[in-house]
Scaffold this motif. Structure first.
Motif, mmCIF file in Angstrom:
data_model
loop_
_atom_site.group_PDB
_atom_site.id
_atom_site.type_symbol
_atom_site.label_atom_id
_atom_site.label_comp_id
_atom_site.label_asym_id
_atom_site.label_seq_id
_atom_site.Cartn_x
_atom_site.Cartn_y
_atom_site.Cartn_z
ATOM 1 N N GLU A 38 0.997 -1.202 -0.052
ATOM 2 C CA GLU A 38 0.031 -0.025 0.089
ATOM 3 C C GLU A 38 0.855 1.258 0.071
ATOM 4 O O GLU A 38 0.649 2.322 -0.629
ATOM 5 N N LYS A 39 2.064 0.923 0.625
ATOM 6 C CA LYS A 39 2.749 2.504 0.948
ATOM 7 C C LYS A 39 3.862 2.349 -0.370
ATOM 8 O O LYS A 39 4.284 3.627 -0.540
ATOM 9 N N TYR A 40 4.342 1.369 -0.764
ATOM 10 C CA TYR A 40 5.518 1.284 -1.440
ATOM 11 C C TYR A 40 5.415 0.900 -3.087
ATOM 12 O O TYR A 40 6.314 0.928 -3.533
ATOM 13 N N GLY A 41 4.166 0.310 -2.987
ATOM 14 C CA GLY A 41 3.764 -0.256 -4.475
ATOM 15 C C GLY A 41 4.835 -0.953 -5.203
ATOM 16 O O GLY A 41 4.950 -2.197 -4.312
ATOM 17 N N HIS A 42 5.003 -0.927 -6.604
ATOM 18 C CA HIS A 42 5.895 -1.678 -7.099
ATOM 19 C C HIS A 42 7.368 -1.922 -6.524
ATOM 20 O O HIS A 42 8.237 -2.998 -6.847
ATOM 21 N N TYR A 43 7.820 -0.989 -5.669
ATOM 22 C CA TYR A 43 8.944 -1.170 -4.751
ATOM 23 C C TYR A 43 9.134 -2.310 -3.784
ATOM 24 O O TYR A 43 10.036 -2.334 -3.212
ATOM 25 N N SER A 44 7.786 -2.695 -3.427
ATOM 26 C CA SER A 44 7.708 -3.578 -2.377
ATOM 27 C C SER A 44 8.755 -4.801 -2.214
ATOM 28 O O SER A 44 9.149 -5.201 -1.330
ATOM 29 N N GLY A 45 8.501 -5.366 -3.572
ATOM 30 C CA GLY A 45 9.655 -6.580 -3.892
ATOM 31 C C GLY A 45 11.092 -6.366 -3.781
ATOM 32 O O GLY A 45 11.810 -7.115 -2.892
ATOM 33 N N ILE B 107 12.101 -4.113 -1.708
ATOM 34 C CA ILE B 107 12.423 -3.744 -0.366
ATOM 35 C C ILE B 107 12.653 -5.276 0.364
ATOM 36 O O ILE B 107 13.423 -5.372 1.258
ATOM 37 N N VAL B 108 11.642 -6.016 0.125
ATOM 38 C CA VAL B 108 11.688 -7.347 0.487
ATOM 39 C C VAL B 108 13.040 -8.193 0.589
ATOM 40 O O VAL B 108 13.562 -8.613 1.330
ATOM 41 N N GLU C 211 12.089 4.867 4.140
ATOM 42 C CA GLU C 211 11.462 4.890 5.404
ATOM 43 C C GLU C 211 10.792 3.317 5.734
ATOM 44 O O GLU C 211 10.006 3.353 6.574
ATOM 45 N N ALA C 212 11.210 2.588 4.804
ATOM 46 C CA ALA C 212 10.951 1.020 5.137
ATOM 47 C C ALA C 212 11.592 0.441 6.440
ATOM 48 O O ALA C 212 10.898 -0.558 6.831
ATOM 49 N N VAL C 213 12.303 1.119 7.170
ATOM 50 C CA VAL C 213 13.002 0.592 8.259
ATOM 51 C C VAL C 213 11.939 0.771 9.301
ATOM 52 O O VAL C 213 11.865 -0.065 10.208
ATOM 53 N N VAL C 214 10.900 1.599 9.229
ATOM 54 C CA VAL C 214 9.803 1.433 10.256
ATOM 55 C C VAL C 214 8.985 0.443 10.155
ATOM 56 O O VAL C 214 8.649 -0.206 11.164
#
Length: 198
Positions: free
Chosen positions: A67-74, A76-77, A160-163
């Motif tokens: 929801e927050k990071y869209g297609h960048y989620s993968g 980040i994971v 911000e994904a460290v949150v």
């Protein structure tokens, strides 16, 4: 998966490991111009990416961020999973992480001439800041995410994904552990298949 996982899953052949490491920059059939062991590493990398992207457990992790990071989620994971691999390294290798990474850096320097220009340019930064070892700490992962965000001209907010990592730490760690055990098996099987291809 990110750099550390790809390197780890390559086995003990330096050229296979390098092929896996450089694979993102080698598109389509261009891998065929490389020596056999490098080809094996490149094809193994593609298998790992395909297996990862299709895995239900990985999708649980990416859904938490989507929801927050869209297609960048993968992306980040992938980075967060490298954190858990580095943090729990002793569960996966008898060789200490510092020593393992130093050996990999030595191998990169030994085979410098066969590395793509992009990798040659990245190496000094990677080694000076010791990216692969830094993954073991949240501070190190934060620096990686900051760098990735800058590469997207601050559009991704990946910094911000460290949150979310801290808020859902045990969930991400459990998902990584479940998934990575399966990925190890799948990668080992693929590596054996590739070795049989002449």
């Amino acid at each position: 998966m990110n750099y550390l996982a790809h390197i780890y899953l390559s086995g003990d052949n330096d050229l296979v490991t390098i092929g896996n490491f450089i694979a993102d920059g080698i598109k389509g059939s261009k891998y065929k111009k490389y020596p056999k062991d490098l080809q094996t590493g490149i094809l193994l990398h593609r298998h790992i990416d395909t297996f990862t992207d299709a895995h239900d457990t990985v999708r649980l992790s990416t859904k938490r961020l989507h929801e927050k990071y869209g297609h960048y989620s993968g992306i980040i994971v992938d980075i967060l999973y490298d954190h858990f691999l580095a943090k729990n390294w002793r569960l996966y290798s008898p060789v200490p992480l510092n020593e393992y990474v130093d050996d990999f850096y030595d191998s990169l320097e030994e085979h410098y001439d066969i590395l793509p220009l992009r990798v040659q340019k990245m190496m000094p930064y990677m080694m000076t800041d010791n990216w692969l070892v830094s993954y073991a700490s949240i501070k190190g992962i934060s620096r990686v995410l900051d760098g990735m965000n800058r590469r997207t001209k601050n559009r991704s907010s990946m910094n911000e994904a460290v949150v979310e990592l801290e808020a859902f730490y045990s969930e991400f760690e459990n998902e990584f552990s479940t998934f990575f055990d399966e990925l190890i098996i799948s990668s080992n099987q693929k590596l054996e298949e590739l070795k049989l291809i002449k």
